[in-house]
Each structure stands twice: as C-alpha cells, then as structure tokens.
Write a protein that holds these residues in place. Structure first.
Motif, PDB file in Angstrom:
ATOM      1  N   LEU A   1      40.932  30.270 109.471  1.00  0.00           N
ATOM      2  CA  LEU A   1      40.813  30.492 108.720  1.00  0.00           C
ATOM      3  C   LEU A   1      40.477  31.999 107.100  1.00  0.00           C
ATOM      4  CD1 LEU A   1      40.128  27.106 107.335  1.00  0.00           C
ATOM      5  CD2 LEU A   1      42.403  27.420 107.648  1.00  0.00           C
TER       6      LEU A   1
ATOM      7  N   GLU B   1      38.962  26.323 102.866  1.00  0.00           N
ATOM      8  CA  GLU B   1      38.763  24.463 102.928  1.00  0.00           C
ATOM      9  C   GLU B   1      39.701  24.305 104.203  1.00  0.00           C
ATOM     10  OE1 GLU B   1      37.104  22.596 100.679  1.00  0.00           O
ATOM     11  OE2 GLU B   1      35.749  24.168  99.267  1.00  0.00           O
ATOM     12  N   PHE B   2      40.926  25.372 104.349  1.00  0.00           N
ATOM     13  CA  PHE B   2      42.206  24.157 104.545  1.00  0.00           C
ATOM     14  C   PHE B   2      43.112  25.836 104.627  1.00  0.00           C
ATOM     15  CE2 PHE B   2      42.994  23.529 100.467  1.00  0.00           C
ATOM     16  CZ  PHE B   2      44.151  23.495 100.371  1.00  0.00           C
TER      17      PHE B   2
ATOM     18  N   LYS C   1      46.647  19.163 104.463  1.00  0.00           N
ATOM     19  CA  LYS C   1      45.682  20.245 104.801  1.00  0.00           C
ATOM     20  C   LYS C   1      44.948  20.147 106.176  1.00  0.00           C
ATOM     21  CE  LYS C   1      44.972  19.904  99.444  1.00  0.00           C
ATOM     22  NZ  LYS C   1      43.759  19.186  98.680  1.00  0.00           N
ATOM     23  N   CYS C   2      45.480  21.080 106.734  1.00  0.00           N
ATOM     24  CA  CYS C   2      44.677  21.184 107.924  1.00  0.00           C
ATOM     25  C   CYS C   2      43.965  22.105 107.970  1.00  0.00           C
ATOM     26  CB  CYS C   2      45.323  22.304 108.956  1.00  0.00           C
ATOM     27  SG  CYS C   2      47.332  21.202 109.584  1.00  0.00           S
ATOM     28  N   VAL C   3      42.238  21.235 108.522  1.00  0.00           N
ATOM     29  CA  VAL C   3      40.785  21.799 108.676  1.00  0.00           C
ATOM     30  C   VAL C   3      40.641  22.678 110.377  1.00  0.00           C
ATOM     31  CG1 VAL C   3      40.859  20.955 106.586  1.00  0.00           C
ATOM     32  CG2 VAL C   3      39.963  19.698 108.402  1.00  0.00           C
TER      33      VAL C   3
END
Length: 77
Positions: free
Chosen positions: A10, A15-16, A57-59
């Motif tokens: 990231l 955050e995502f 949203k990928c975290v």
C-alpha cells in the motif's frame, strides 16, 4: 505445487486500495476498464471468494486471485 504470491505494498499512509487498481497496476489487465470488466464477470477472487465489486477496498492481508496469479496486500515497510 502452489502459486507464487506477489506482494502489493500500500502507498504510505493509505488504508486500502481499490480492487480494480490492483489488477491494473500489477499489469494483469490492459487498463482500468478491462479490470472492471473481469471483476464484474466474476473472474476475480478476494480471500478465496468471488467478488464483483470493482471498487472493493482491499486492505493489508487480503489476497487477490486472477488468471492464475495471486497478489497479497501488504503494509509499506
């Protein structure tokens, strides 16, 4: 034999990252439109489940699978 996993760090402070951007940035598709199309068609898995949300949203910790490739979202060191 298991599929090798590619790390996707990231951006610092993020955050995502949206699902379609992961496919686009990793070069797994020709562009954002193509990424959105394969996601909508149900060809992409997130954490071993098909996900058709283009802007999901990928975290950190999420694993994206597409076309025999696996990408894991990781924190920036």
């Amino acid at each position: 034999m298991s599929t090798p996993v590619t790390d996707f760090p990231l951006l610092s402070g993020a955050e995502f990252v949206e699902l379609y951007k992961v496919l686009k940035v990793q070069g797994l598709v020709d562009g954002g439109g193509a990424a959105k199309h394969v996601i909508t068609e149900g060809l992409v898995k997130v954490n071993n489940e098909v996900d058709t949300r283009k802007r999901k949203k990928c975290v950190v910790g999420d694993v994206i699978e597409f076309n025999g490739e696996q990408i894991k979202i990781v924190a920036t060191a």
